[in-house]
Design a protein around this motif. Sequence first.
Motif, PDB file in Angstrom:
ATOM      1  N   ILE A  61      -9.179   6.750   5.821  1.00 36.83           N
ATOM      2  CA  ILE A  61      -9.718   5.524   6.407  1.00 36.83           C
ATOM      3  C   ILE A  61     -10.996   5.866   7.168  1.00 36.83           C
ATOM      4  CG2 ILE A  61      -7.514   4.308   6.577  1.00 36.83           C
ATOM      5  CD1 ILE A  61      -7.346   5.097   9.494  1.00 36.83           C
ATOM      6  N   GLY A  78       0.459   4.257   0.915  1.00 34.79           N
ATOM      7  CA  GLY A  78       0.397   5.172   2.053  1.00 34.79           C
ATOM      8  C   GLY A  78       0.742   4.519   3.366  1.00 34.79           C
ATOM      9  N   ASN A  79       1.136   3.252   3.353  1.00 35.14           N
ATOM     10  CA  ASN A  79       1.375   2.544   4.598  1.00 35.14           C
ATOM     11  C   ASN A  79       2.628   3.013   5.305  1.00 35.14           C
ATOM     12  OD1 ASN A  79      -0.813   0.810   4.716  1.00 35.14           O
ATOM     13  ND2 ASN A  79       0.114  -0.598   3.239  1.00 35.14           N
ATOM     14  N   SER A 119      -9.747  -4.023   4.318  1.00 35.65           N
ATOM     15  CA  SER A 119      -9.221  -2.660   4.331  1.00 35.65           C
ATOM     16  C   SER A 119      -8.094  -2.508   3.315  1.00 35.65           C
ATOM     17  CB  SER A 119      -8.699  -2.307   5.721  1.00 35.65           C
ATOM     18  OG  SER A 119      -8.057  -1.043   5.708  1.00 35.65           O
ATOM     19  N   LYS A 120      -8.110  -1.403   2.566  1.00 35.27           N
ATOM     20  CA  LYS A 120      -7.050  -1.116   1.608  1.00 35.27           C
ATOM     21  C   LYS A 120      -5.845  -0.463   2.284  1.00 35.27           C
ATOM     22  CE  LYS A 120     -10.227  -0.530  -2.300  1.00 35.27           C
ATOM     23  NZ  LYS A 120     -10.730   0.413  -3.336  1.00 35.27           N
ATOM     24  N   HIS A 121      -6.011  -0.080   3.527  1.00 37.91           N
ATOM     25  CA  HIS A 121      -4.932   0.584   4.262  1.00 37.91           C
ATOM     26  C   HIS A 121      -4.804  -0.026   5.657  1.00 37.91           C
ATOM     27  CE1 HIS A 121      -4.879   3.567   1.046  1.00 37.91           C
ATOM     28  NE2 HIS A 121      -6.177   3.717   1.207  1.00 37.91           N
ATOM     29  N   VAL A 149      -4.012   9.502   2.745  1.00 40.00           N
ATOM     30  CA  VAL A 149      -4.780   8.277   2.894  1.00 40.00           C
ATOM     31  C   VAL A 149      -6.044   8.598   3.688  1.00 40.00           C
ATOM     32  CG1 VAL A 149      -4.839   6.013   4.007  1.00 40.00           C
ATOM     33  CG2 VAL A 149      -2.802   6.725   2.761  1.00 40.00           C
ATOM     34  N   ASP A 204     -12.924   0.638   7.955  1.00 36.92           N
ATOM     35  CA  ASP A 204     -11.568   0.118   8.163  1.00 36.92           C
ATOM     36  C   ASP A 204     -11.373  -0.302   9.616  1.00 36.92           C
ATOM     37  OD1 ASP A 204     -10.041   0.689   5.525  1.00 36.92           O
ATOM     38  OD2 ASP A 204     -11.098   2.560   5.930  1.00 36.92           O
ATOM     39  N   VAL A 234      -2.939  11.138   7.119  1.00 38.57           N
ATOM     40  CA  VAL A 234      -4.109  10.263   7.254  1.00 38.57           C
ATOM     41  C   VAL A 234      -5.336  11.070   7.658  1.00 38.57           C
ATOM     42  CG1 VAL A 234      -5.078   8.212   8.352  1.00 38.57           C
ATOM     43  CG2 VAL A 234      -2.619   8.345   7.955  1.00 38.57           C
ATOM     44  N   GLU A 293       0.840  -1.182   0.000  1.00 34.67           N
ATOM     45  CA  GLU A 293       0.000   0.000   0.000  1.00 34.67           C
ATOM     46  C   GLU A 293       0.879   1.238   0.000  1.00 34.67           C
ATOM     47  OE1 GLU A 293      -3.194   0.076  -0.332  1.00 34.67           O
ATOM     48  OE2 GLU A 293      -3.322  -2.099  -0.388  1.00 34.67           O
ATOM     49  N   GLU A 299      -2.405   1.809   8.313  1.00 35.70           N
ATOM     50  CA  GLU A 299      -2.983   3.024   8.876  1.00 35.70           C
ATOM     51  C   GLU A 299      -4.149   2.693   9.806  1.00 35.70           C
ATOM     52  OE1 GLU A 299      -0.599   4.342   5.477  1.00 35.70           O
ATOM     53  OE2 GLU A 299      -2.044   2.732   5.748  1.00 35.70           O
TER      54      GLU A 299
END
Length: 463
Positions: free
Chosen positions: A62, A42-43, A351-353, A60, A117, A90, A40, A356
Amino acid sequence: MHVKTNRLAVIAVLLVMSMLVALTGCGSSNNANSANASKEPGNQNQGASNGQQVTSDEKVEISFMGHGDPNEKKIFASLIQSFEDKYPNVKVNYTSVPPAEYNQKLTTLVASGKAPDVFYLSGPAFFKYAEAGTILDIQSYLDNTELFKQDNVWKQAIDRYRFDGKNLGTGDLYGLPKDVGPWAMAYNKDLFDEAGAAYPSAEPGGWTWDDYLKAAQTVTKDTNGDGKSDIFGGAGFPLEAAVWGNGGQYIDYVTGKIAVDTPEFAEAMQFIADLNLKYHVSPSADDEKAMNSYSRFVAGKIGMFPLGPWDQPAFWDLPFGWDIAPWPASPNTGTTSTWLGSMGFALSSKSKHPQEAFNLAAFLSLDPEGQKQNMEMGQAVPNLIDMAKNDYLNNGKAPEHKQVFLDIIEYGHPPVEYGSKDTQWLDTFNQEASKVWTGKQTAAEWAKEIAPKLQDLYDKGNK
């Protein structure tokens, strides 16, 4: 054919390759979750080999969903602002749902593939979602985190969110504790003083049911002479506290056997019923309809009543003195008991993040700054042990005997529903128990009659 090679060019290529290898090592991990998280953009992933964080400035967003009263919503809005200050890349989209609507809202979002998320989760829902793979196994993030020290977190709180694929309480971690909820007994010091009654003991086992009854009888009063009590000695004595303290239990989760049809259970249940039916020191069902016991307590009309840490902000403004004590011990066993609640922060497995999301859950659950704000605003006992035993105990705010909360964290039981995926058996128990509370049946008669029905419901929903 031979090719003439430039030595400087070779050296440059080797340097570039070395740098690529080094960067790959910093972002690598020996587990799938961290590996997926590192993809990811933005991780802020933490390498398993050296614990270093790799941060990104990419923006990012969430989502986080919880529930609670307006005071809790205000507190979490403040905590989220602090999180965003700490992680400026974030953005957290926070939704607070009315408690009565929360489970249905979450179920709908999960079914539509739009789960937040991060979201509140506990009890049977936690069990079902962990088993179904709806929530993320966060053990790898826990193993690599530098955001908190695991040995400084109440074991009773963090182990609540473990799942080994079959049972709760062991295995990998699937959530972080929002709080620990020690269910203590509050008492109105002014009413005790007016009645000349001694305050409850702050020591576990220091007071028994007999002491409770004696104090309740002393405090109970008919102030206007109409033959009805206006002030009650107590209300809300938890049945669980009485049952567990007397050596009984609702269910043996190891065998799956309902255990209400025992002398220990019946005796405890009858004691609670008789506080109203026989001794008239607690409100009846009709009294509750006229004014619920919480309203009576805050109005100064009940001597002893349940209290959790989340009640502190409202109680700080009460016009009378109050403190807390353990629930009285059974005179048969000398054992004090009560339940220890908890709500958790879970992460969607979609969750795509995830990194975070984990950072947010960790901040709200265990970040010292976040825990300090939570404590100062009266939302909870800190999840961090050193903060609970120092800052919290010495913060100068009521209750005076805050150690009672910390003691309960050590000896309290998870609520009865912990361990059930389906709670229809317990819902039926609570609905049918009115036959005992209203005196239509004795506790022993009722328990013998209801036990087979509860067993059938438990087996259908949980086996």
